[in-house]
Design an enzyme around this catalytic site. Structure first.
Site, PDB file in Angstrom:
ATOM      1  N   CYS A 198      40.578  27.152  19.024  1.00  0.00           N
ATOM      2  CA  CYS A 198      40.124  25.780  19.163  1.00  0.00           C
ATOM      3  C   CYS A 198      39.309  25.363  17.940  1.00  0.00           C
ATOM      4  CB  CYS A 198      39.294  25.629  20.427  1.00  0.00           C
ATOM      5  SG  CYS A 198      40.273  25.834  21.916  1.00  0.00           S
ATOM      6  N   HIS A 213      38.618  32.916  20.608  1.00  0.00           N
ATOM      7  CA  HIS A 213      37.722  31.763  20.637  1.00  0.00           C
ATOM      8  C   HIS A 213      37.320  31.407  19.209  1.00  0.00           C
ATOM      9  CE1 HIS A 213      37.461  31.469  24.917  1.00  0.00           C
ATOM     10  NE2 HIS A 213      36.942  32.680  25.074  1.00  0.00           N
TER      11      HIS A 213
END
Length: 831
Positions: free
Chosen positions: A455, A406
């Protein structure tokens, strides 16, 4: 073939070599051949063979390599004839030669060993399995010498050393009969320090591990080029110069003594491997071999100089520069830190980082990188790992950082999220990539490569921006798995697969091209992938002004002693415990072996080498591990590697063992001490109650545990460059109330929250629930999009909004270092 089970077997289950041999005997015999056999079978009402059938069989002699006997046997099999029936018919036929074809020999080798090439420090396993009428005994030989303690079907040498290379053969005995297996060759490669981690692909296919290096020579010197691949069967080699095969150059090492200038050029080696099921071919990097003439220079007068100082002047008179070999870019060393975070405590779990890190580790090691590969790190562990990574860097080193997990991006700065990050997280809970780049620049590295597989969405819970001023250097390359303000995807499947970025990156990473060219080609490949077209695109940012490539050779600079010390530091964190044999009082012997799946994941396997004759059953298992490791007892001492979570290394481990996987070795505070338990039962005992023996084993601190990443963060840690004015360390109220917390999985957003998402975010939400066809084609696709490596926020805390002055500023990819620095500074001045 005498027992009822084998007699009841269908004729169709007979092996092809046996059937071929039987047909050969029946076709050649005139009085006791296939015609007489047909008559006998035809008289049996159960499997009646008609005259028309016999006529059809006889016509087979008109076909090329046709066999009437084969046709007859097929007809018999189709009509339900068993192996037992066939033996009875052959007995009635009186053809003893045909009958012997069905009877097993006194001794038969069913599985032959195979030649293999593997890395020094890995596990060698050769297998030879035979069946006989009496118990089978084995003895392995290396050349003419017996291999000690090698009386089992599997010869296991763990770890294998350079001295173990050679030719091996196995002698098999059964009563008075004996057979020898085929000879096999074992080639052991040495690529510097033993990495502990396997170089084999999961299916044992060909894998290139040693690349040739460019050479600069003078007339009369010896040219030596070396390459190497691992695989089973052993690879074949053919060297080429300027695209033309070199006669008789079929060894791993190409040695040409007394070279002359006409042998200069570009060299590479073709490596191939063929087995019964597949054929593979690959090429090494193409390297330059430059051969300069030896110059004799006469100097008058008193003068002291080196050969490098002497120049001849004037082209018309044959003048030249003595050391006129074209410049080649070198790295003084190559170091890579690979981090894959997947087991998040407060956020959605990921799968691809483990596979991505494993694959990139093997590829980078082929490029001679010193790789540290780590899974599931907390914030403090990540910062300490970065500190250790920075210690390995010095002037001219190629440094590469890969992160999968993440992440988010605010104001042009990228943040990696640790597995223990709170929900929601802010910059002080994460690691800023640009802060790490700043510290790398202080080391005067030759190349800085960042591959960020995460991301890059805006984090609305973090409204701070780090004050990071980067130096203007022409050696920075960023490869982002996705564009700014977009997600990076995993591929959903039942097994373990790569993320989208690494799926295409691993196909190009070994190319001998400038690193930005390699990434450009990866971007082109990703652009053709229907599953993510229009949703994820690779973005490249570069200030690289030279043609630097990951394939560049290593040439230690002036600080060779420092580089050597750094190498020892790296090797210390990748040393596997030596395999050991444990002797118990009952007479049993246990083999204890070790393998590394990652720098912080250790595999322990136990194997019973011998047990007392009066012991009817025997089992060994490991237990009593440190609580620091949080080992699940249900996943220990399993009969297959997969049962304990060892998916990537399973094909490279010895068989017939019990396996235990120890992860998170970075949490180990003391030396690793555990217990080996032996449990056995004896036939002489009235009851079947097992007897237990135990031994305590201390293997020190294995692999990355030696670096003590669990320790408190250092005062000069990269943490100091990441502290923000609004971070939890500066504000006591850093986390909003329950009504403002992110949901642990963004697929569960309420309808009103989904309405606030962009169309692309809503697509991700739907995709995770339906796992439908990509592109609206209506057909299933094996690479469905799955959990992205970002959590779109469900709601915003009160009073927190994105003001126009704080919008993310897109940074276009550019090779202009001035523009790169300007954009970085401008993004900070928007505050």
């Amino acid at each position: 073939m005498s027992d009822s089970l084998e007699r009841s077997a269908k004729m169709s289950q007979l092996k092809e070599p046996l059937v071929r041999k039987l047909c050969e005997v029946l076709d050649k015999s005139s009085s006791r051949g296939w015609r007489k056999l047909g008559e006998i079978v035809g008289s049996d009402r159960r499997f009646k063979v008609s005259s028309d059938d016999m006529e059809m069989c006889s016509l087979k002699v008109l076909e090329l390599e046709g066999s009437p006997s084969l046709m007859l046997l097929r007809l018999m099999g189709e009509r339900g004839c068993t192996t037992g029936h066939l033996m009875d018919y052959l007995q009635a036929l009186g053809n003893q030669d045909a009958l012997l074809c069905l009877k097993p020999p006194a001794l038969q080798i069913l599985i032959q060993p195979q030649s293999v090439a593997l890395m020094c420090g890995h596990n060698l396993r050769l297998s030879c399995h035979a069946v006989g009428r009496s118990p089978v005994q084995y003895q392995w030989f290396r050349s003419k010498e017996e291999v000690p303690n090698s009386s089992s079907p599997d010869l296991v040498i763990s770890p294998v050393q350079l001295k173990d290379a050679g030719f091996y053969i196995c002698r098999v005995n059964s009563g008075d009969a004996f057979e020898f297996s085929q000879w096999v060759q074992v080639d052991v490669l040495n690529a510097g320090v033993s990495y502990g981690q396997s170089y084999h692909s999961l299916d044992g296919r060909l894998k290139l591990v040693v690349q040739p290096q460019s050479q600069r020579l003078h007339d009369g010197e010896t040219l030596q080029l070396e390459c190497g691949a691992v695989g089973r069967p052993i690879p074949r080699y053919q060297w080429h110069r300027n695209g033309v095969p070199i006669p008789n150059a079929t060894k791993r090492k190409l040695v040409i003594p007394h070279v002359m200038q006409d042998l200069h050029g570009r060299y590479r080696c073709e490596i191939s491997s063929s087995s019964s099921s597949s054929s593979e071919r690959m090429w090494t990097n193409e390297v330059d071999v430059v051969i300069a003439p030896r110059i004799s220079v006469q100097i008058t007068g008193a003068m002291e100089c080196s050969e490098d100082d002497i120049y001849a002047i004037g082209e018309g008179s044959g003048d030249f520069l003595l050391n006129s070999i074209p410049d080649q870019l070198y790295a003084t060393d190559k170091v890579a830190l690979l981090i894959g975070n997947l087991s998040y405590q407060n956020h959605p779990q990921l799968k691809a980082p483990m596979v991505d890190v494993y694959d990139l580790t093997n590829l980078l090691r082929q490029l001679n990188f010193k790789v540290v590969s780590l899974l599931d790190l907390t914030e403090s562990e990540m910062r300490n790992a970065v500190d250790e990574f920075l210690l390995l860097l010095h002037k001219g080193v190629y440094g590469l950082l890969y992160y999968a997990g993440h992440g988010y991006e605010n104001y042009g700065n990228s943040f990696m999220v640790p597995v223990d990050a709170p929900n929601p997280y802010r910059s002080a809970n994460c690691l800023c990539v640009q802060s790490i780049l700043k510290l790398m620049q202080e080391k005067e590295t030759g190349l800085n490569v960042f591959l960020l597989d995460m991301c890059r969405k805006r984090n609305i819970h973090d409204n701070s921006a780090p004050n990071i001023v980067l130096r203007v250097t022409a050696n920075i390359v960023f490869g982002y798995a996705t564009c700014q303000d977009a997600e990076a995807f995993e591929l959903s499947s039942s097994g373990f697969t790569n993320g989208v970025f690494v799926k295409f990156l691993k196909k190009r990473l070994l190319d001998d091209e400038k690193i930005t060219v390699v990434l450009d080609r990866v971007a082109e490949d990703m652009g053709q992938f229907d599953a993510t077209k229009g949703k994820q695109a690779l973005e490249i940012r570069s200030s690289l002004s030279e043609r630097r490539a990951l394939t560049d050779p290593i040439l230690p600079g002036d600080s060779a002693d420092l580089a050597h010390a750094h190498s020892r530091q790296w090797a210390k964190a990748h040393e596997l415990p030596e395999s050991m044999s444990l002797d118990f009082d009952c007479g049993a012997q246990i083999k204890l072996g070790f393998a590394a799946e990652f720098s912080n994941v250790l595999v322990i396997y136990t194997h019973i080498v011998k047990k007392p004759e009066d012991m009817s059953s025997c089992q060994a298992h490991v237990t009593d591990f440190s609580q620091d490791l949080d080992v699940d007892p249900k996943e220990m001492n399993r009969e297959t590697p997969e049962e304990t979570g060892i998916y990537l290394l399973s094909s490279c481990l010895p068989q017939h063992c019990l396996y235990t996987r120890l992860s998170s070795l970075q949490k180990l505070r003391e030396e690793l001490v555990f217990t080996v338990c032996l449990q056995g039962t004896f036939a002489s005992m009235d009851d079947d109650h097992p007897v237990h023996w135990t031994k305590s084993v201390n293997i020190g601190k294995p692999l990355i545990a030696r670096l003590d990443l669990h320790r408190a963060m250092r005062r000069n840690s990269c943490l100091q460059t990441c502290l923000m004015p609004h971070s939890p360390s500066h504000s006591p109220c850093h986390s909003p109330g329950p009504e403002h917390r992110l949901h642990p999985h963004h697929a569960s957003l309420q309808a009103q929250d989904c309405n606030r998402l962009s169309p692309q975010q809503r697509y991700l939400d739907i995709c995770e629930h339906l796992q439908g066809a990509v592109g609206g084609c209506g057909e299933p696709y094996y690479d469905h999009l799955s959990q992205c490596r970002f959590e779109p926020p469900c709601d915003s805390p009160e009073g927190l909004s994105s003001s126009p002055g704080r919008l993310s500023i897109p940074i276009e990819a550019s090779d202009d270092i001035v523009e790169l620095q300007t954009v970085f500074i401008n993004s900070l001045q928007l505050q």
